[in-house]
Design an enzyme around this catalytic site. Sequence first.
Site, PDB file in Angstrom:
ATOM      1  N   SER A 148       1.361  82.417 -22.495  1.00 18.20           N
ATOM      2  CA  SER A 148       2.791  82.071 -22.471  1.00 18.20           C
ATOM      3  C   SER A 148       3.490  82.892 -23.543  1.00 18.20           C
ATOM      4  CB  SER A 148       2.963  80.577 -22.794  1.00 18.20           C
ATOM      5  OG  SER A 148       4.304  80.288 -23.106  1.00 18.20           O
ATOM      6  N   TYR A 161       1.164  72.225 -27.078  1.00 21.13           N
ATOM      7  CA  TYR A 161       1.239  73.347 -26.136  1.00 21.13           C
ATOM      8  C   TYR A 161       1.261  74.677 -26.902  1.00 21.13           C
ATOM      9  CZ  TYR A 161       2.920  76.071 -22.089  1.00 21.13           C
ATOM     10  OH  TYR A 161       3.062  76.993 -21.076  1.00 21.13           O
TER      11      TYR A 161
HETATM   12  P1  NAD Z   1       2.064  73.853 -12.624  1.00 20.73           P
HETATM   13  O1  NAD Z   1       2.237  72.507 -13.225  1.00 20.73           O
HETATM   14  O2  NAD Z   1       2.515  74.084 -11.239  1.00 20.73           O
HETATM   15  O3  NAD Z   1       0.547  74.317 -12.714  1.00 20.73           O
HETATM   16  C1  NAD Z   1      -0.419  73.767 -13.555  1.00 20.73           C
HETATM   17  C2  NAD Z   1      -1.632  73.463 -12.694  1.00 20.73           C
HETATM   18  O4  NAD Z   1      -2.713  73.035 -13.540  1.00 20.73           O
HETATM   19  C3  NAD Z   1      -1.369  72.345 -11.672  1.00 20.73           C
HETATM   20  O5  NAD Z   1      -1.764  72.802 -10.396  1.00 20.73           O
HETATM   21  C4  NAD Z   1      -2.246  71.209 -12.170  1.00 20.73           C
HETATM   22  O6  NAD Z   1      -2.736  70.392 -11.129  1.00 20.73           O
HETATM   23  C5  NAD Z   1      -3.365  71.970 -12.848  1.00 20.73           C
HETATM   24  N1  NAD Z   1      -4.106  71.144 -13.812  1.00 20.73           N
HETATM   25  C6  NAD Z   1      -3.617  70.303 -14.743  1.00 20.73           C
HETATM   26  N2  NAD Z   1      -4.619  69.709 -15.402  1.00 20.73           N
HETATM   27  C7  NAD Z   1      -5.773  70.191 -14.884  1.00 20.73           C
HETATM   28  C8  NAD Z   1      -7.133  69.961 -15.146  1.00 20.73           C
HETATM   29  N3  NAD Z   1      -7.522  69.108 -16.107  1.00 20.73           N
HETATM   30  N4  NAD Z   1      -8.051  70.628 -14.398  1.00 20.73           N
HETATM   31  C9  NAD Z   1      -7.684  71.469 -13.425  1.00 20.73           C
HETATM   32  N5  NAD Z   1      -6.390  71.744 -13.140  1.00 20.73           N
HETATM   33  C10 NAD Z   1      -5.451  71.100 -13.845  1.00 20.73           C
HETATM   34  O7  NAD Z   1       2.813  74.840 -13.613  1.00 20.73           O
HETATM   35  P2  NAD Z   1       2.686  76.426 -13.786  1.00 20.73           P
HETATM   36  O8  NAD Z   1       3.936  76.858 -14.421  1.00 20.73           O
HETATM   37  O9  NAD Z   1       2.242  77.078 -12.559  1.00 20.73           O
HETATM   38  O10 NAD Z   1       1.540  76.524 -14.913  1.00 20.73           O
HETATM   39  C11 NAD Z   1       0.399  77.342 -14.776  1.00 20.73           C
HETATM   40  C12 NAD Z   1       0.080  77.988 -16.109  1.00 20.73           C
HETATM   41  O11 NAD Z   1       1.156  78.858 -16.463  1.00 20.73           O
HETATM   42  C13 NAD Z   1      -0.084  77.008 -17.269  1.00 20.73           C
HETATM   43  O12 NAD Z   1      -1.184  77.384 -18.064  1.00 20.73           O
HETATM   44  C14 NAD Z   1       1.204  77.195 -18.048  1.00 20.73           C
HETATM   45  O13 NAD Z   1       1.053  76.902 -19.413  1.00 20.73           O
HETATM   46  C15 NAD Z   1       1.470  78.669 -17.815  1.00 20.73           C
HETATM   47  N6  NAD Z   1       2.842  79.072 -18.070  1.00 20.73           N
HETATM   48  C16 NAD Z   1       3.861  78.626 -17.270  1.00 20.73           C
HETATM   49  C17 NAD Z   1       5.162  79.029 -17.566  1.00 20.73           C
HETATM   50  C18 NAD Z   1       6.337  78.591 -16.743  1.00 20.73           C
HETATM   51  O14 NAD Z   1       7.484  78.826 -17.165  1.00 20.73           O
HETATM   52  N7  NAD Z   1       6.151  77.979 -15.582  1.00 20.73           N
HETATM   53  C19 NAD Z   1       5.416  79.857 -18.644  1.00 20.73           C
HETATM   54  C20 NAD Z   1       4.358  80.284 -19.443  1.00 20.73           C
HETATM   55  C21 NAD Z   1       3.076  79.886 -19.132  1.00 20.73           C
END
Ligand code: NAD
Length: 267
Positions: A148, A161
């Site tokens: 991130s 986080y």
């Molecule tokens: P999201 O909530 O759609 O995806 C997160 C996924 O992780 C979900 O599918 C959830 O079911 C899964 N998950 C949660 N706990 C789990 C566990 N214990 N075991 C297995 N799976 C689990 O949101 P996203 O934005 O797609 O996030 C994905 C990654 O991207 C994360 O690591 C997040 O920190 C990172 N990220 C997202 C953003 C953003 O702006 N969306 C920015 C920077 C980083």
Amino acid sequence: MARLQGKNVLITGASSGIGRGIAIRFAAEGANVGINYIGGPEGAEETARQAAAARQGAAGREMIVAADVSNEEQVQAMFGAFVKEFGSIDVLINNAGIQKPAPSHEMTAADFDKVLGVNLRGPFLCSREALRLFLQQGRGGVILNNSSVHEIIPKPKYLSYSITKGGMENLTKTLALEYADRGIRVNAVGPGAIVTPINASWTGDAKARAEVESHIPMGRPGEASEIAAVFAFLASDEASYITGQTLFACGGLTLYPEFRTAWASGG
Ligand code: NAD
């Protein structure tokens, strides 16, 4: 483009958001994709449907596999099921992540532990299993971490986080250094604000969304597909000489946007 033809790729947390985007993109590039999920299978099944459609007849297939990435036994069972299905592993993508915001003086130890468990222990456990397989297979491999911008930008009220994403930088660099001489590359992607379920608090609210956009130099949030494209590049042989890096894909968020105007120098 079929840069990932025949590659066996396991993506954690791929039932939604960026993980789903990665599965779709990797399928379109010819990979076999393992779609990890937690809870009910509906989201993972939808990811598999969309990934299959993205192949447009090209080779490869999908599997869905349940596991809580913070649970050692479940992670080991997930890798067992993946290898049983595809025979070997070429790429692991540590994508699963959660956040539990609270003022730091009110954050519970249980919530803190939960976020560290999914966001850091999970990538450790999954990386360890992937590394063991890469070493047995003897043909290298790729680990990619979804970090991130908060790897380097502090995020008040998201202490756990921020800590996990800061930790991900060293997870990436340490593993990269430790295994560089065995053909194993380890890199991370650092997304900015991306339209996914994790950001439901502002993506569906016009006022909140405009507020977020006002902080992004490019003036808009990113799409999961734009992050997936970076993962596809880093997984491919086009990135064959890159290891230990975080590639930020953030519309300029890491560029100290408050310095857009020359308020500090009077110019
Ligand atoms: P999201 O909530 O759609 O995806 C997160 C996924 O992780 C979900 O599918 C959830 O079911 C899964 N998950 C949660 N706990 C789990 C566990 N214990 N075991 C297995 N799976 C689990 O949101 P996203 O934005 O797609 O996030 C994905 C990654 O991207 C994360 O690591 C997040 O920190 C990172 N990220 C997202 C953003 C953003 O702006 N969306 C920015 C920077 C980083």
